[in-house]
Design an enzyme around this catalytic site. Sequence first.
Site, PDB file in Angstrom:
ATOM      1  N   SER A   1      12.919  54.940 -16.673  1.00 37.65           N
ATOM      2  CA  SER A   1      12.665  56.333 -16.289  1.00 37.65           C
ATOM      3  C   SER A   1      12.192  56.377 -14.854  1.00 37.65           C
ATOM      4  O   SER A   1      11.631  55.402 -14.337  1.00 37.65           O
ATOM      5  CB  SER A   1      11.569  56.936 -17.179  1.00 37.65           C
ATOM      6  OG  SER A   1      11.137  58.179 -16.666  1.00 37.65           O
TER       7      SER A   1
ATOM      8  N   TYR B   1       3.021  56.408 -21.527  1.00 39.40           N
ATOM      9  CA  TYR B   1       4.491  56.401 -21.536  1.00 39.40           C
ATOM     10  C   TYR B   1       5.043  55.789 -20.238  1.00 39.40           C
ATOM     11  O   TYR B   1       5.932  54.926 -20.273  1.00 39.40           O
ATOM     12  CB  TYR B   1       4.997  57.836 -21.704  1.00 39.40           C
ATOM     13  CG  TYR B   1       6.475  58.015 -21.475  1.00 39.40           C
ATOM     14  CD1 TYR B   1       7.397  57.712 -22.470  1.00 39.40           C
ATOM     15  CD2 TYR B   1       6.970  58.491 -20.253  1.00 39.40           C
ATOM     16  CE1 TYR B   1       8.763  57.876 -22.257  1.00 39.40           C
ATOM     17  CE2 TYR B   1       8.328  58.658 -20.028  1.00 39.40           C
ATOM     18  CZ  TYR B   1       9.219  58.353 -21.042  1.00 39.40           C
ATOM     19  OH  TYR B   1      10.579  58.511 -20.821  1.00 39.40           O
TER      20      TYR B   1
HETATM   21  P1  NAD Z   1      15.439  61.714 -27.647  1.00 37.51           P
HETATM   22  O1  NAD Z   1      14.239  62.216 -28.342  1.00 37.51           O
HETATM   23  O2  NAD Z   1      16.723  62.373 -27.934  1.00 37.51           O
HETATM   24  O3  NAD Z   1      15.615  60.171 -27.922  1.00 37.51           O
HETATM   25  C1  NAD Z   1      14.560  59.294 -28.194  1.00 37.51           C
HETATM   26  C2  NAD Z   1      14.867  58.611 -29.500  1.00 37.51           C
HETATM   27  O4  NAD Z   1      13.935  57.546 -29.694  1.00 37.51           O
HETATM   28  C3  NAD Z   1      14.717  59.491 -30.720  1.00 37.51           C
HETATM   29  O5  NAD Z   1      15.899  60.160 -31.033  1.00 37.51           O
HETATM   30  C4  NAD Z   1      14.336  58.495 -31.803  1.00 37.51           C
HETATM   31  O6  NAD Z   1      15.443  58.204 -32.619  1.00 37.51           O
HETATM   32  C5  NAD Z   1      13.964  57.244 -31.045  1.00 37.51           C
HETATM   33  N1  NAD Z   1      12.669  56.716 -31.480  1.00 37.51           N
HETATM   34  C6  NAD Z   1      11.440  57.029 -31.014  1.00 37.51           C
HETATM   35  N2  NAD Z   1      10.504  56.352 -31.693  1.00 37.51           N
HETATM   36  C7  NAD Z   1      11.169  55.586 -32.604  1.00 37.51           C
HETATM   37  C8  NAD Z   1      10.760  54.658 -33.590  1.00 37.51           C
HETATM   38  N3  NAD Z   1       9.468  54.364 -33.793  1.00 37.51           N
HETATM   39  N4  NAD Z   1      11.702  54.075 -34.358  1.00 37.51           N
HETATM   40  C9  NAD Z   1      13.017  54.358 -34.165  1.00 37.51           C
HETATM   41  N5  NAD Z   1      13.456  55.209 -33.235  1.00 37.51           N
HETATM   42  C10 NAD Z   1      12.543  55.811 -32.460  1.00 37.51           C
HETATM   43  O7  NAD Z   1      15.109  61.803 -26.107  1.00 37.51           O
HETATM   44  P2  NAD Z   1      15.834  61.183 -24.793  1.00 37.51           P
HETATM   45  O8  NAD Z   1      15.233  61.906 -23.673  1.00 37.51           O
HETATM   46  O9  NAD Z   1      17.288  61.144 -24.948  1.00 37.51           O
HETATM   47  O10 NAD Z   1      15.260  59.724 -24.762  1.00 37.51           O
HETATM   48  C11 NAD Z   1      16.064  58.584 -24.637  1.00 37.51           C
HETATM   49  C12 NAD Z   1      15.471  57.657 -23.616  1.00 37.51           C
HETATM   50  O11 NAD Z   1      15.514  58.264 -22.338  1.00 37.51           O
HETATM   51  C13 NAD Z   1      14.011  57.284 -23.855  1.00 37.51           C
HETATM   52  O12 NAD Z   1      13.850  55.898 -23.613  1.00 37.51           O
HETATM   53  C14 NAD Z   1      13.274  58.061 -22.793  1.00 37.51           C
HETATM   54  O13 NAD Z   1      12.084  57.401 -22.412  1.00 37.51           O
HETATM   55  C15 NAD Z   1      14.296  58.041 -21.690  1.00 37.51           C
HETATM   56  N6  NAD Z   1      14.092  59.037 -20.643  1.00 37.51           N
HETATM   57  C16 NAD Z   1      14.250  60.366 -20.923  1.00 37.51           C
HETATM   58  C17 NAD Z   1      14.068  61.280 -19.902  1.00 37.51           C
HETATM   59  C18 NAD Z   1      14.226  62.740 -20.134  1.00 37.51           C
HETATM   60  O14 NAD Z   1      13.931  63.522 -19.225  1.00 37.51           O
HETATM   61  N7  NAD Z   1      14.702  63.175 -21.276  1.00 37.51           N
HETATM   62  C19 NAD Z   1      13.748  60.859 -18.600  1.00 37.51           C
HETATM   63  C20 NAD Z   1      13.590  59.508 -18.376  1.00 37.51           C
HETATM   64  C21 NAD Z   1      13.777  58.599 -19.399  1.00 37.51           C
END
Ligand code: NAD
Length: 293
Positions: free
Chosen positions: A185, A198
């Site tokens: 991220s 985080y």
């Molecule tokens: P999202 O909520 O759609 O995806 C995160 C997923 O993590 C969830 O769907 C869930 O299935 C999984 N998860 C969390 N805890 C878990 C556990 N204990 N066991 C199994 N699965 C688990 O959100 P997203 O934004 O698509 O996130 C995906 C990645 O992108 C993450 O690593 C997040 O840190 C990263 N990210 C997101 C953003 C943003 O702005 N959305 C920015 C930077 C990084």
Amino acid sequence: MALNDPRTYFPKVDPPKQIQEHPGLDRDLEPQADIGLETYVGHGRLEGRKALITGGDSGIGAAVAIAYAREGADVAISYLPEEQVDADRVIAAIEAAGRKALALPGDLMELEQCQHIVDETVAAFGGLDILVNNASRQIWHDGIEEISDEDFDLTMKSNIYSSYRVTKAALKHMVAGSSIIFTSSIQAYQPSDVLLDYAMTKAAMNNLSKGLAEQLAPKGIRVNSVIPGPIWTPLQPSHGQPQEKVTTFGQDTPLGRAGHPVELAGAYVFLASDEASYIAGESLGVTGGRITP
Ligand code: NAD
Ligand code: MG
């Protein structure tokens, strides 16, 4: 061919106030996020590959799962049991692309589950050559005093331990030509004051991807990270940000809008494919113009 203006190429995200319970659902996002169902077009760039994507039910992971399938890969997705409705939609899209799909509900905070999802993928597909460590937990807190020991532990377990354990299990099956991608991220470089725990995990995942890249490149396995900026996913309204940040999410980027998950898919396809054959230990920013070091 007409030029597309990146400021308006995807719909601007202008969300109303909304709170979902963790882990949140794509189904209930307002507005809906584009995970590529109608928009991602594959070009056979991952023909015959076997991929496992953690957190592949929603958001960025879902977009990557759909893109990988349309590029020709069989795709397994892991997710939490309460996310089944989102997972069903992604599984249907993988199958509609003519590829094998595998649904792996369960909690990656458990060591056994980290090993189980790898074993199941290998059994179903006859191997594993792309791993995307994408699952993460993001819960905001006003100050360090507000982060309980229990909360801290849950975030470390969900993000760092799961990536480390799934990777270790997967490596037993990966041969030269395989690829591992971490979802880090922009928080790894520019931590928000309300996301201390985080942001630490995202820096750790980025760092792990670089160290592992050094270790595994001599074996022909490439490891890289993607560095998303603000992307509209269920992570944000399920206690991932305070409400005032949810309603203006991503609007202060140079491109002036939040990204949609499908806008990340190309980066993950590229890093997994032979087009990235000389790229290892890289962190690829997809940030709407925010600078990454
Ligand atoms: P999202 O909520 O759609 O995806 C995160 C997923 O993590 C969830 O769907 C869930 O299935 C999984 N998860 C969390 N805890 C878990 C556990 N204990 N066991 C199994 N699965 C688990 O959100 P997203 O934004 O698509 O996130 C995906 C990645 O992108 C993450 O690593 C997040 O840190 C990263 N990210 C997101 C953003 C943003 O702005 N959305 C920015 C930077 C990084
Ligand atoms: Mg989800």
